[in-house]
Design a protein around this motif. Structure first.
Motif, PDB file in Angstrom:
ATOM      1  N   GLY A 245      10.750  54.305  23.408  1.00 15.06           N
ATOM      2  CA  GLY A 245      12.117  54.769  23.205  1.00 15.06           C
ATOM      3  C   GLY A 245      12.181  55.874  22.157  1.00 15.06           C
ATOM      4  N   ALA A 246      13.393  56.417  21.997  1.00 17.96           N
ATOM      5  CA  ALA A 246      13.606  57.381  20.912  1.00 17.96           C
ATOM      6  C   ALA A 246      13.418  56.654  19.582  1.00 17.96           C
TER       7      ALA A 246
ATOM      8  N   ASP B 228      16.904  64.272  17.998  1.00 16.49           N
ATOM      9  CA  ASP B 228      17.031  63.043  18.780  1.00 16.49           C
ATOM     10  C   ASP B 228      17.979  63.368  19.929  1.00 16.49           C
TER      11      ASP B 228
ATOM     12  N   LEU C  27      12.840  64.487  20.666  1.00 18.31           N
ATOM     13  CA  LEU C  27      12.680  63.136  21.192  1.00 18.31           C
ATOM     14  C   LEU C  27      13.439  62.988  22.501  1.00 18.31           C
ATOM     15  N   PHE C  28      12.698  62.906  23.593  1.00 20.13           N
ATOM     16  CA  PHE C  28      13.298  62.600  24.895  1.00 20.13           C
ATOM     17  C   PHE C  28      13.217  61.092  25.099  1.00 20.13           C
ATOM     18  N   THR C  29      14.262  60.504  25.662  1.00 21.30           N
ATOM     19  CA  THR C  29      14.173  59.091  26.051  1.00 21.30           C
ATOM     20  C   THR C  29      14.780  58.888  27.431  1.00 21.30           C
ATOM     21  N   GLY C  30      14.176  57.962  28.187  1.00 13.51           N
ATOM     22  CA  GLY C  30      14.724  57.615  29.498  1.00 13.51           C
ATOM     23  C   GLY C  30      15.801  56.540  29.415  1.00 13.51           C
ATOM     24  N   SER C  31      16.136  56.083  28.196  1.00 15.91           N
ATOM     25  CA  SER C  31      17.040  54.927  28.066  1.00 15.91           C
ATOM     26  C   SER C  31      18.428  55.166  28.651  1.00 15.91           C
TER      27      SER C  31
ATOM     28  N   PRO D  98      19.045  61.530  23.025  1.00 18.28           N
ATOM     29  CA  PRO D  98      19.276  60.555  24.101  1.00 18.28           C
ATOM     30  C   PRO D  98      20.418  60.935  25.041  1.00 18.28           C
TER      31      PRO D  98
ATOM     32  N   ARG E 180      12.060  51.489  28.114  1.00 20.58           N
ATOM     33  CA  ARG E 180      11.885  52.314  26.907  1.00 20.58           C
ATOM     34  C   ARG E 180      10.807  53.391  27.092  1.00 20.58           C
TER      35      ARG E 180
ATOM     36  N   ALA F  31       9.691  57.045  26.820  1.00 22.04           N
ATOM     37  CA  ALA F  31      10.167  58.183  26.024  1.00 22.04           C
ATOM     38  C   ALA F  31       8.982  59.054  25.644  1.00 22.04           C
ATOM     39  N   TYR F  32       9.290  60.297  25.269  1.00 16.33           N
ATOM     40  CA  TYR F  32       8.253  61.216  24.791  1.00 16.33           C
ATOM     41  C   TYR F  32       8.727  61.937  23.540  1.00 16.33           C
TER      42      TYR F  32
END
Ligand code: PLP
Length: 463
Positions: free
Chosen positions: A124-125, A235, A264-268, A237, A276, A278-279
């Motif tokens: 996650g982020a 960040d 910060l990429f997140t798929g959430s 999201p 969770r 994320a990259y």
């Protein structure tokens, strides 16, 4: 009691959102006893209507069957490569193919060429924030982070796990952090003896501030961080939970200057929060000793392999499926994935903002609310100076109106509260992302929640 003397350990303060969820069952009971319906304007979770995984799971299964067929495997006794990989120890960088695909798809959306070797998987982020802090905590000097006032509670919680870390915050106006103060805070932190690695922020759909930074302000911020030699920890999201017209969407910092940014990429929010996926992405180069430099991504990778070991390969397999269309061709963009969710959030945002306007529009001298271009939140301010949005106020909102809302004061870092003891005590974070119902009932429930909130706001403000 265990016989361990641990004098330097501290108990972290409990966040207001956690306190709220702990006291919710009791307040909910009280509201029910009074015959009140509970109205959710507090939770920051993705809406259940957009996180039903069944279609996704069917797509994932079909995609994996397609890969298996492409491998030429018809023999049920032969283990497909995809399955072998998903259940093995993996690389700290995660599956290479998924990284390369993500780099193309994300790069295409934001007009930048991502180097897959600079993409580090994180849990996650949240994991990305933690990783960025961990890297700089290794510095011999005490660290100070610059952030907004208010800022994301999860960042404050992680940053201050380190007792030697300090937070220097920057007040915001309607376009973003105040540039003069951003520069001053970096200089002050350095004058106080700290190493300042980055400015942490959420430029799109700011949580909790409920707005996105203007394009001009992003440029001003970049000039300041470049001239002061610090990075931006971006960040993101809510990058795709974006309500602006496509031509009006602002570029994230990573697209403006990937060498100055840890993104910060997140798929959430665009995908699912459970896995969770994320990259962290950065092309930043740091000088770490005299005549020695290192890429931030490289330092993060070494840190990650010591810290969290490996990303969950099965979760990344699912993410790989998400990066492919129903005919298994590679996606060109994540916007169509976002659009499925955006329909719900766009509608909810409209119900909230048009409800405020209809019921409180005549009282703009008494109330202010942000109209977010992205994210899940609007910040609502009582302008009279007579309403104090403390814990008692929040409890009364549930007990007297069935309204669950989040106070803002806890999102202000300690230095912001030292500058102004009343910071955030006239504000609420109103979220429009979550309800328990779906479809037409969701619309009705939210409209009712907004209307109840407006009635409560007028009542407490004495109107
Ligand atoms: C600003 C911000 N950062 C990070 C997160 C957590 O992201 P993840 O679920 O990817 O850990 C959230 C989620 O609420 C958020 O609002």
């Amino acid at each position: 009691m265990a016989n361990l003397n641990a004098p330097d350990l501290r108990r972290q303060p409990v966040s207001v959102t956690r306190k709220m969820s702990a006291s919710l069952p009791r307040l909910r009971k009280l509201a029910h006893e009074r015959g009140l319906k509970i109205h959710h304007l507090g939770a920051g979770y993705p809406h259940p209507e957009v996180t039903d995984p069944r279609d996704f799971l069917a797509h994932e299964a079909a995609y994996l069957a397609h890969l298996r067929a492409a491998e030429g495997l018809n023999d049920p006794d032969v283990l497909p490569e995809q399955q072998r990989e998903a259940f093995s120890y993996g690389d700290t960088l995660g599956p290479q193919k998924t990284r390369e695909t993500f780099a193309r798809v994300y790069g295409n959306d934001w007009s930048l060429e991502l180097d897959p070797e600079c993409l580090v998987p994180t849990v996650g982020a949240t994991g990305g924030i933690s990783l960025a802090c961990s890297v700089f905590e290794q510095s011999a000097s005490p660290v100070a982070y610059i952030t907004d006032a208010p800022t994301y509670a999860g960042f404050m919680a992680r940053a201050t796990l380190n007792q030697r870390a300090a937070i220097y915050s920057v007040e915001m106006d309607a376009e973003g952090p105040r540039p003069d103060m951003l520069a001053r805070q970096i200089e002050q932190a350095r004058a106080d003896g700290y190493f300042v690695p980055f400015y942490y922020t959420i430029p799109d759909g700011h949580n909790p501030a409920g707005f996105s930074f203007s394009g001009a302000r992003r440029q001003e911020i970049l000039e300041i961080v470049r001239s002061h030699g610090i990075l931006i920890l971006e960040d993101a999201p809510y990058l795709y939970i974006n309500f602006a017209e496509p031509a009006e969407r602002q570029k994230p910092f990573v697209a403006l200057d990937p060498k100055q940014t840890i993104h910060l990429f997140t798929g959430s929010k665009i995908g699912f929060p459970g896995p969770r996926v994320a990259y962290l992405y950065s092309e930043a180069e740091l000088s770490i000793a005299e005549d020695e430099s290192a890429r931030f991504a490289e330092l993060a990778l070494v840190q990650a392999s010591a810290d969290i070991l490996f990303p969950n390969p099965a979760a990344y397999q699912g993410f790989d499926a998400l990066l492919h269309e129903s005919d298994f061709s590679e996606r060109k963009s994540l916007w169509p994935v976002a659009e499925e969710k955006l329909q719900i959030y766009r509608e909810n945002r409209e119900i909230l903002i048009s409800g405020f306007e209809a019921e409180l529009g005549a009282h703009k001298d008494a109330f202010h609310w942000t109209e977010p271009d992205g994210g899940f939140f609007s910040v609502f301010t009582f302008l009279s100076g007579k309403v104090r949005t403390d814990d008692e106020f929040i409890n009364d909102m549930v007990a007297n109106f069935g309204l669950v809302v989040i106070p803002m004061y806890d999102f202000y870092p300690p230095d912001a509260r030292a500058r102004n003891v009343d910071a955030g005590f006239d504000q609420l974070r109103i979220s429009f992302c979550f309800s328990e119902s779906r479809g037409e009932q969701r619309r009705k429930d939210l409209a009712e929640a907004v209307s109840t909130f407006c009635r409560a706001a007028k009542e407490v403000a004495g109107l």
